[in-house]
Write an enzyme that holds these catalytic residues in place. Sequence first.
Site, PDB file in Angstrom:
ATOM      1  N   SER A 122      -6.586  -5.211  -7.813  1.00 27.34           N
ATOM      2  CA  SER A 122      -6.472  -3.805  -8.191  1.00 27.34           C
ATOM      3  C   SER A 122      -5.789  -3.647  -9.541  1.00 27.34           C
ATOM      4  CB  SER A 122      -5.705  -3.032  -7.124  1.00 27.34           C
ATOM      5  OG  SER A 122      -4.499  -3.693  -6.820  1.00 27.34           O
ATOM      6  N   HIS A 143     -13.698  -3.906  -6.497  1.00 26.42           N
ATOM      7  CA  HIS A 143     -12.444  -3.262  -6.097  1.00 26.42           C
ATOM      8  C   HIS A 143     -12.672  -2.181  -5.048  1.00 26.42           C
ATOM      9  CE1 HIS A 143      -8.752  -0.639  -7.216  1.00 26.42           C
ATOM     10  NE2 HIS A 143      -8.444  -1.487  -6.261  1.00 26.42           N
ATOM     11  N   GLU A 155     -15.423  -0.128  -7.014  1.00 26.03           N
ATOM     12  CA  GLU A 155     -15.579  -0.306  -8.452  1.00 26.03           C
ATOM     13  C   GLU A 155     -16.135  -1.704  -8.713  1.00 26.03           C
ATOM     14  OE1 GLU A 155     -11.936   2.549  -9.976  1.00 26.03           O
ATOM     15  OE2 GLU A 155     -11.505   0.447  -9.596  1.00 26.03           O
ATOM     16  N   ASN A 193      -7.485   4.097 -10.435  1.00 27.23           N
ATOM     17  CA  ASN A 193      -6.040   4.008 -10.657  1.00 27.23           C
ATOM     18  C   ASN A 193      -5.645   4.482 -12.050  1.00 27.23           C
ATOM     19  OD1 ASN A 193      -5.458   3.191  -8.111  1.00 27.23           O
ATOM     20  ND2 ASN A 193      -5.411   1.008  -8.586  1.00 27.23           N
TER      21      ASN A 193
HETATM   22  P1  NAI Z   1      -2.440  -8.597   2.483  1.00 27.64           P
HETATM   23  O1  NAI Z   1      -1.087  -9.145   2.207  1.00 27.64           O
HETATM   24  O2  NAI Z   1      -2.621  -7.625   3.592  1.00 27.64           O
HETATM   25  O3  NAI Z   1      -3.441  -9.812   2.734  1.00 27.64           O
HETATM   26  C1  NAI Z   1      -3.514 -10.934   1.906  1.00 27.64           C
HETATM   27  C2  NAI Z   1      -3.999 -12.106   2.743  1.00 27.64           C
HETATM   28  O4  NAI Z   1      -4.303 -13.184   1.863  1.00 27.64           O
HETATM   29  C3  NAI Z   1      -2.968 -12.622   3.734  1.00 27.64           C
HETATM   30  O5  NAI Z   1      -3.561 -12.774   4.994  1.00 27.64           O
HETATM   31  C4  NAI Z   1      -2.520 -13.961   3.139  1.00 27.64           C
HETATM   32  O6  NAI Z   1      -2.178 -14.912   4.134  1.00 27.64           O
HETATM   33  C5  NAI Z   1      -3.769 -14.381   2.397  1.00 27.64           C
HETATM   34  N1  NAI Z   1      -3.510 -15.288   1.270  1.00 27.64           N
HETATM   35  C6  NAI Z   1      -2.549 -15.191   0.327  1.00 27.64           C
HETATM   36  N2  NAI Z   1      -2.684 -16.187  -0.568  1.00 27.64           N
HETATM   37  C7  NAI Z   1      -3.768 -16.913  -0.199  1.00 27.64           C
HETATM   38  C8  NAI Z   1      -4.419 -18.036  -0.744  1.00 27.64           C
HETATM   39  N3  NAI Z   1      -3.969 -18.635  -1.854  1.00 27.64           N
HETATM   40  N4  NAI Z   1      -5.507 -18.512  -0.101  1.00 27.64           N
HETATM   41  C9  NAI Z   1      -5.957 -17.921   1.018  1.00 27.64           C
HETATM   42  N5  NAI Z   1      -5.371 -16.840   1.580  1.00 27.64           N
HETATM   43  C10 NAI Z   1      -4.291 -16.344   0.972  1.00 27.64           C
HETATM   44  O7  NAI Z   1      -2.944  -7.965   1.082  1.00 27.64           O
HETATM   45  P2  NAI Z   1      -4.024  -6.821   0.848  1.00 27.64           P
HETATM   46  O8  NAI Z   1      -3.332  -5.511   0.837  1.00 27.64           O
HETATM   47  O9  NAI Z   1      -5.179  -7.021   1.741  1.00 27.64           O
HETATM   48  O10 NAI Z   1      -4.438  -7.118  -0.671  1.00 27.64           O
HETATM   49  C11 NAI Z   1      -5.263  -8.200  -1.009  1.00 27.64           C
HETATM   50  C12 NAI Z   1      -5.819  -7.977  -2.413  1.00 27.64           C
HETATM   51  O11 NAI Z   1      -6.491  -6.724  -2.471  1.00 27.64           O
HETATM   52  C13 NAI Z   1      -4.784  -7.939  -3.521  1.00 27.64           C
HETATM   53  O12 NAI Z   1      -5.352  -8.504  -4.675  1.00 27.64           O
HETATM   54  C14 NAI Z   1      -4.559  -6.455  -3.719  1.00 27.64           C
HETATM   55  O13 NAI Z   1      -4.090  -6.139  -4.997  1.00 27.64           O
HETATM   56  C15 NAI Z   1      -5.961  -5.917  -3.498  1.00 27.64           C
HETATM   57  N6  NAI Z   1      -6.052  -4.517  -3.103  1.00 27.64           N
HETATM   58  C16 NAI Z   1      -5.206  -3.983  -2.156  1.00 27.64           C
HETATM   59  C17 NAI Z   1      -5.321  -2.655  -1.787  1.00 27.64           C
HETATM   60  C18 NAI Z   1      -4.421  -2.074  -0.744  1.00 27.64           C
HETATM   61  O14 NAI Z   1      -4.346  -0.831  -0.655  1.00 27.64           O
HETATM   62  N7  NAI Z   1      -3.730  -2.856   0.045  1.00 27.64           N
HETATM   63  C19 NAI Z   1      -6.343  -1.781  -2.383  1.00 27.64           C
HETATM   64  C20 NAI Z   1      -7.227  -2.456  -3.294  1.00 27.64           C
HETATM   65  C21 NAI Z   1      -7.057  -3.756  -3.649  1.00 27.64           C
END
Ligand code: NAI
Length: 507
Positions: A122, A143, A155, A193
């Site tokens: 994001s 995104h 996006e 954003n």
């Molecule tokens: P989250 O913390 O809920 O999930 C991330 C997951 O990735 C976890 O299960 C973790 O164990 C896993 N993980 C971390 N490093 C890893 C690796 N090297 N290899 C494999 N698995 C790995 O995070 P979330 O909120 O789902 O965000 C994920 C991505 O999406 C980020 O890049 C974030 O910026 C983006 N994003 C998040 C939004 C939100 O509202 N939460 C909205 C849009 C994008």
Amino acid sequence: MSTPRFPIIGLVGTGAMGRGIAQIAAQAGSTVRLFDNQPEAVARAQAALGEQWDKLVAKGRITAEAAATHKSRLQAAARLSDLADCALVVEAIVERLDVKQGLFAELEGIVRPDAVLATNTSSLSVTAIAAGLKQPQRLAGYHFFNPVPLMKVVEVIAGLKTDPAVCEQLAEYARQMGHTPVRAGDTPGFIVNHAGRGYGTEALRIAGEGVADFATIDRILKDQVGFRLGPFELFDLTALDVSHPVMESIYRQYYDEPRYRPSVITAQRLAGGVLGRKAGEGFYRYDGGAAQMPAEPPVPQVDELPPVWVSTRAARRAELLQLLKDLGARIETGQSPSPNALTLVAPLGFDVTTVAVVERLDPARTLGIDLLVEDAATRRRVLATNPATRRDMAQAAHALFARDGKAVSVIRDSGGFVTQRVVATIVNIAADICQQRVCTPRDLETAVTLGLGYPLGPLAMGDHWGPANVLEVLFNLQTVYGDPRYRPSPWLRRRGAIGLSLLHEEA
Ligand code: NAI
């Protein structure tokens, strides 16, 4: 159901976002191989999605057979190398450039040469994520928004080297998943954003000047413009540990562009742990999850209302005079107000004090009313005092404008009231997004209405209240504040006279 563009996809990172993307991909008919570096995370995601589909069956929204099919399409991958046969791999892991670069470098050695790679970042640069790859042309931003199944926009972001065909394929697949794709250039905040910078930051600035309290600002923007949540309600929902860093990051990434300048208010509250709803306390207090809204100031009881004189330069003057007539006011028609008259001005962008001085009106009897938005179209009237306004005059004005039962807020003097400042800032930032060619005007409108839930796209908002009015507000705000953040975008200046949402003209 038609065959999905990508019959087998890989999903790396099965947290909040990865889960949501897996859900819509499976529903679109793809087999989804799930990988996470926390082994239990995949099982948790599968269980949570299974429950989700069971609930939909219980509600009669999908058949038990469909739920079973969806579940069978989710397959746990024990190792990254299990993604070798995926035509697309979407990444939703931790938001760190080095970690994402490392993951894609590893994936490049695993997947087929024609497989597409996508990042759900994001805030990071898609170009930077792809920079070390042998084939950076096959990586694009994808995104999604949280919660993915409900937020029906995505996006599709082209990095500097991304092959346009890759974006085409991702857009087509998004449509198959029931989402609307919008195309964005690889710029800080992409579309949503970036466009979202106007609402909260300007509201914080207004609050920071002591013009009105948080609840009043929220009420004004909901009732005058039709936003579903006020900016401070929205901050409380998102939580400041998420939204303050986003404000700082976009500001810094644009090399301290004043339009995106964050506020010390949120910095302090973040430092103090006053984060929002999830902390039980934010801009509002929460009791059992419900915001404790302070009561509105009551309408003052005024026995005899003074006669009213309206400035000849008031915005929407004829409409204001008609409104006063309908409210039963005694209207003065002289060249200047009589010694007892309540004096009304309706500036665009200027503050009430300046107008009173320029028009040689008695500031003690002068109040302003915001008429950017036509009265009939709003659920609230907003009046502004100036530092010299007599209390009896402010009370008389409040009582008069509340006579038909419509809500009235009385705020302190500020250039542009609340709505004018916030709307003009939103429109101006949107115009600058178009100026920078981040996306087409059409995709901007789609992204903002679907991604931010605004009642109108920002360009349509500008057209609705008049591009010339928005420009006038900005020019005057610039004079009042001497602040470059109100400098109108050249795109807005050029279209001020001809309309903003010329959606057929995409260039
Ligand atoms: P989250 O913390 O809920 O999930 C991330 C997951 O990735 C976890 O299960 C973790 O164990 C896993 N993980 C971390 N490093 C890893 C690796 N090297 N290899 C494999 N698995 C790995 O995070 P979330 O909120 O789902 O965000 C994920 C991505 O999406 C980020 O890049 C974030 O910026 C983006 N994003 C998040 C939004 C939100 O509202 N939460 C909205 C849009 C994008």
